[in-house]
Design a protein around this motif. Structure first.
Motif, PDB file in Angstrom:
ATOM      1  N   ARG A  10      -9.337 -11.215 -13.171  1.00  0.00           N
ATOM      2  CA  ARG A  10      -8.942  -9.939 -13.765  1.00  0.00           C
ATOM      3  C   ARG A  10      -9.458  -9.768 -15.192  1.00  0.00           C
ATOM      4  NH1 ARG A  10      -2.924  -7.263 -14.580  1.00  0.00           N
ATOM      5  NH2 ARG A  10      -2.881  -8.504 -16.491  1.00  0.00           N
ATOM      6  N   ALA A  42      -8.873  -7.752  -7.315  1.00  0.00           N
ATOM      7  CA  ALA A  42      -8.929  -6.481  -6.581  1.00  0.00           C
ATOM      8  C   ALA A  42      -8.155  -5.389  -7.308  1.00  0.00           C
ATOM      9  CB  ALA A  42      -8.384  -6.685  -5.170  1.00  0.00           C
ATOM     10  N   GLN A  43      -7.037  -5.759  -7.877  1.00  0.00           N
ATOM     11  CA  GLN A  43      -6.195  -4.806  -8.618  1.00  0.00           C
ATOM     12  C   GLN A  43      -6.951  -4.209  -9.797  1.00  0.00           C
ATOM     13  OE1 GLN A  43      -2.896  -6.294 -11.340  1.00  0.00           O
ATOM     14  NE2 GLN A  43      -1.763  -5.978  -9.455  1.00  0.00           N
ATOM     15  N   LEU A  45     -10.313  -4.206 -10.283  1.00  0.00           N
ATOM     16  CA  LEU A  45     -11.476  -3.458  -9.813  1.00  0.00           C
ATOM     17  C   LEU A  45     -11.075  -2.039  -9.415  1.00  0.00           C
ATOM     18  CD1 LEU A  45     -13.182  -6.210  -7.625  1.00  0.00           C
ATOM     19  CD2 LEU A  45     -14.147  -5.201  -9.697  1.00  0.00           C
ATOM     20  N   ASP A  46      -9.956  -1.936  -8.723  1.00  0.00           N
ATOM     21  CA  ASP A  46      -9.478  -0.626  -8.289  1.00  0.00           C
ATOM     22  C   ASP A  46      -9.130   0.251  -9.490  1.00  0.00           C
ATOM     23  OD1 ASP A  46      -8.437   1.199  -6.122  1.00  0.00           O
ATOM     24  OD2 ASP A  46      -6.592   0.882  -7.231  1.00  0.00           O
ATOM     25  N   PHE A  47      -8.483  -0.326 -10.492  1.00  0.00           N
ATOM     26  CA  PHE A  47      -8.086   0.455 -11.663  1.00  0.00           C
ATOM     27  C   PHE A  47      -9.291   1.063 -12.364  1.00  0.00           C
ATOM     28  CE2 PHE A  47      -7.366   0.712 -16.247  1.00  0.00           C
ATOM     29  CZ  PHE A  47      -6.307   1.606 -16.279  1.00  0.00           C
ATOM     30  N   GLY A  49     -12.195   1.580 -11.021  1.00  0.00           N
ATOM     31  CA  GLY A  49     -13.070   2.281 -10.087  1.00  0.00           C
ATOM     32  C   GLY A  49     -14.382   1.572  -9.840  1.00  0.00           C
ATOM     33  N   GLU A  51     -16.644  -0.674  -7.467  1.00  0.00           N
ATOM     34  CA  GLU A  51     -16.853  -1.135  -6.097  1.00  0.00           C
ATOM     35  C   GLU A  51     -17.944  -2.205  -6.120  1.00  0.00           C
ATOM     36  OE1 GLU A  51     -16.061  -1.537  -2.184  1.00  0.00           O
ATOM     37  OE2 GLU A  51     -15.090   0.011  -3.411  1.00  0.00           O
ATOM     38  N   ASP A 266      -0.184  -4.624 -12.835  1.00  0.00           N
ATOM     39  CA  ASP A 266      -1.555  -4.156 -12.947  1.00  0.00           C
ATOM     40  C   ASP A 266      -1.905  -3.940 -14.416  1.00  0.00           C
ATOM     41  OD1 ASP A 266      -0.410  -1.697 -13.667  1.00  0.00           O
ATOM     42  OD2 ASP A 266      -0.539  -0.925 -11.616  1.00  0.00           O
TER      43      ASP A 266
END
Length: 373
Positions: A10, A42-43, A45-47, A49, A51, A266
């Motif tokens: 992270r 993953a948390q 990366l999603d925040f 945006g 990919e 997060d």
């Protein structure tokens, strides 16, 4: 120009997200996620945006550092063969950063190290991070030092000053990029029933290997004592997923009435909690850099820190790992509201939010603005 950005945890996502954003308009940018910390990676990366273009599966519970390192080297070799980058960009001091850098070096690919030059001077603290960053420094082509102090550490080790660029720390860029997320209550905290405004609160985090075992038992004991002494404060502890942290914390602190044990939060929630805290008690490196942006003091539960800038600027107290010293450091901050208030308008010693711009300018051979000019 093709740039391969490698991240596995992270903190790496947080600190490389601004670099990826700045790189994409000027270079073919390939993002590789190694999965060193799968859930929290993953948390993040999603925040932001992000990919990943390449996703690896290198970590599983109980896997030793040697097994992780061997898997990373093997998997990264295949990625380098397919992508054939001009640069590999890594960040910090993780096993992902070191192994990706070593794999690139073996293939003759230039390595750029974001957040280069941090040192404690003790190979055992933090472990294995201090060794990772020292070893990595020997094979890096471009060292992006966050501060002048970091640059000086590299020069003392014999690194050519011409290969060092002082940029500021990209964590400040990331906080500015995420401003919308911490100015109001994040949805994840709202869903968890968090209010956070009734009483002043102290954020607690702990995850470093050097604090495992008997040291963590002592930290739990002093937290019990501090919660009783400052019963008018709410203590908030997002508990790391590592069983070496999770099991003793849940066992020893689960019944403390004014201590809230939470699942890992997060990034938006982490920033929100820091920004609303009167004090942070932590062994994290990133939080030492993040808290000054909000004028929040940090008690560092470590014997050494590679982030002396925060201590020297008055934002952090290096308390060590014994219960007595931790309790004294916490009390000194909580008993002195004027000392805390004095931090609110003080500049963050870790940067101005333009570090990513400087890094990308250097990679594409443009002139680099010197921080502070």
């Amino acid at each position: 120009m093709r740039v391969l950005v490698v991240l596995g945890t992270r903190p790496e996502v947080i600190k490389l997200a601004p670099v990826i954003e700045a790189l994409r308009p000027v270079a073919q940018t390939v993002v590789c996620a190694t999965g060193q910390h799968r859930e929290m990676l993953a948390q993040a990366l999603d925040f932001f945006g992000i990919e990943p273009d390449v996703t690896l599966d290198t970590m599983s519970p109980g896997r030793s550092l040697n097994v992780l390192a061997s898997r990373l080297l093997m998997e990264m070799d295949g990625v380098l063969e397919r992508v054939r980058p001009d640069w590999v960009v890594v960040q910090g001091d993780t096993t992902t950063a070191y192994c990706a850098g070593l794999a690139a070096f073996h293939r003759g690919v230039a390595v750029a190290h974001v957040e280069a030059g941090l040192r404690t001077g003790d190979l055992a603290n933090p472990f294995p991070e201090e060794a990772n960053r020292r070893l990595l420094a020997q094979i890096v082509s471009r060292h992006f030092a966050p501060t002048q102090r970091a640059r000086e550490c590299l020069v003392r080790e014999g690194i050519d000053d011409a290969r060092i660029v002082v940029t500021g720390n990209t964590v400040v860029d990331a906080i500015m990029q995420a401003r919308h997320a911490w100015e109001q209550l994040p949805p994840s905290l709202a869903r968890a029933g968090w209010r956070g405004t009734e009483t002043p609160h102290i954020l607690v985090t702990c995850h470093r290997r050097e604090n495992f075992g008997a040291t963590l038992d002592g930290i739990c004991k002093v937290l019990c004592d501090l919660c009783a002494r400052y019963a008018g404060h709410r203590w908030v502890f997002p508990v790391h997923l590592n069983p070496a942290v999770r099991e003793p914390v849940l066992r020893e602190l689960g019944a403390v009435p004014n201590l809230t044990l939470m699942e890992p939060v997060d990034y938006a929630s982490s920033l929100y909690l820091i920004s609303k805290s009167v004090l942070v008690l932590s062994d994290s490196g990133g939080i030492q850099e993040e808290a000054p942006t909000f004028g929040v003091p940090v008690v560092v539960m470590r014997s050494h820190t590679e982030r002396r800038e925060g201590v020297d600027a008055g934002f952090a107290t290096l308390a060590g790992q014994t219960p007595e010293r931790i309790e004294a450091a916490v009390s000194a901050w909580l008993d002195d509201p004027q000392r805390r208030a004095a931090l609110r308008d003080r500049a963050n010693p870790y940067g101005d939010g333009r570090a990513a711009q400087r890094i990308v300018a250097s990679l594409v051979s443009e002139a680099v603005e010197v921080p502070g000019d």
